[in-house]
Write an enzyme that holds these catalytic residues in place. Structure first.
Site, PDB file in Angstrom:
ATOM      1  N   ALA A 275      67.608 -74.800  -6.189  1.00 25.94           N
ATOM      2  CA  ALA A 275      68.910 -74.536  -5.559  1.00 25.94           C
ATOM      3  C   ALA A 275      69.567 -75.837  -5.086  1.00 25.94           C
ATOM      4  O   ALA A 275      70.754 -76.076  -5.367  1.00 25.94           O
ATOM      5  CB  ALA A 275      68.729 -73.577  -4.381  1.00 25.94           C
ATOM      6  N   GLU A 276      68.825 -76.679  -4.382  1.00 21.64           N
ATOM      7  CA  GLU A 276      69.421 -77.922  -3.882  1.00 21.64           C
ATOM      8  C   GLU A 276      69.786 -78.863  -5.022  1.00 21.64           C
ATOM      9  O   GLU A 276      70.794 -79.568  -4.951  1.00 21.64           O
ATOM     10  CB  GLU A 276      68.503 -78.630  -2.892  1.00 21.64           C
ATOM     11  CG  GLU A 276      69.183 -79.831  -2.274  1.00 21.64           C
ATOM     12  CD  GLU A 276      68.489 -80.384  -1.044  1.00 21.64           C
ATOM     13  OE1 GLU A 276      68.748 -81.568  -0.718  1.00 21.64           O
ATOM     14  OE2 GLU A 276      67.697 -79.672  -0.411  1.00 21.64           O
ATOM     15  N   THR A 277      69.007 -78.857  -6.074  1.00 22.35           N
ATOM     16  CA  THR A 277      69.323 -79.690  -7.230  1.00 22.35           C
ATOM     17  C   THR A 277      70.644 -79.248  -7.865  1.00 22.35           C
ATOM     18  O   THR A 277      71.496 -80.078  -8.185  1.00 22.35           O
ATOM     19  CB  THR A 277      68.180 -79.640  -8.256  1.00 22.35           C
ATOM     20  OG1 THR A 277      66.979 -80.107  -7.636  1.00 22.35           O
ATOM     21  CG2 THR A 277      68.487 -80.502  -9.473  1.00 22.35           C
TER      22      THR A 277
ATOM     23  N   SER B 263      73.488 -80.252  -5.558  1.00 19.40           N
ATOM     24  CA  SER B 263      73.686 -81.711  -5.559  1.00 19.40           C
ATOM     25  C   SER B 263      74.383 -82.186  -6.826  1.00 19.40           C
ATOM     26  O   SER B 263      75.275 -83.042  -6.774  1.00 19.40           O
ATOM     27  CB  SER B 263      72.349 -82.428  -5.397  1.00 19.40           C
ATOM     28  OG  SER B 263      71.797 -82.159  -4.125  1.00 19.40           O
TER      29      SER B 263
END
Length: 129
Positions: A50-52, A55
């Site tokens: 999710a964070e990738t 980002s």
């Protein structure tokens, strides 16, 4: 340079499907690389996916010659477990500002069933000269 070269994305088999300012789609296999000890998809692997995705979307919305983006906060609700197969993260922006961004990320399986949902806040930071 490819975003999956020599980093955790490569180690976990994450593949980039779509990247643009309004949507990022990534896939990740559910296998021994992404399992927790009981053999299910690790919640941390879902959060990393999710964070990738958020980002990458953040970078699509800034001038990368002058700015960087970094995760400030992320939360996740894990809805369903999974032992094998493939999960897909779809990240869409809620807010794109000069100093922060907020992204929603839905992670689904091959049947389009919701596995996890996250919200990620990114900081937009000027590069130091």
């Amino acid at each position: 340079m490819n975003v999956t070269d020599n980093n955790l994305m490569k180690s976990l088999g994450i593949e980039v499907i779509t990247t643009n300012k309004d949507k990022v789609t990534l896939t990740m296999p559910v296998d021994e690389r992404t399992h927790q000890p009981a053999g299910f998809l690790h919640g941390g692997a879902s959060v990393l996916l999710a964070e990738t995705a958020a980002s990458i979307g953040g970078f699509m919305n800034v001038n990368t010659d002058t700015h960087l983006v970094f995760g400030i906060e992320i939360n996740a609700n894990h809805i369903k477990s999974k032992r094998e197969g493939l999960v897909t993260a779809n990240a869409t922006p809620v807010h794109v500002g000069n100093t922060t961004m907020v992204w929603n990320i839905h992670i689904t399986d091959e049947k389009d069933e919701l596995i996890s949902i996250s919200r990620c806040t990114l900081g937009v930071v000027p590069k130091k000269k």
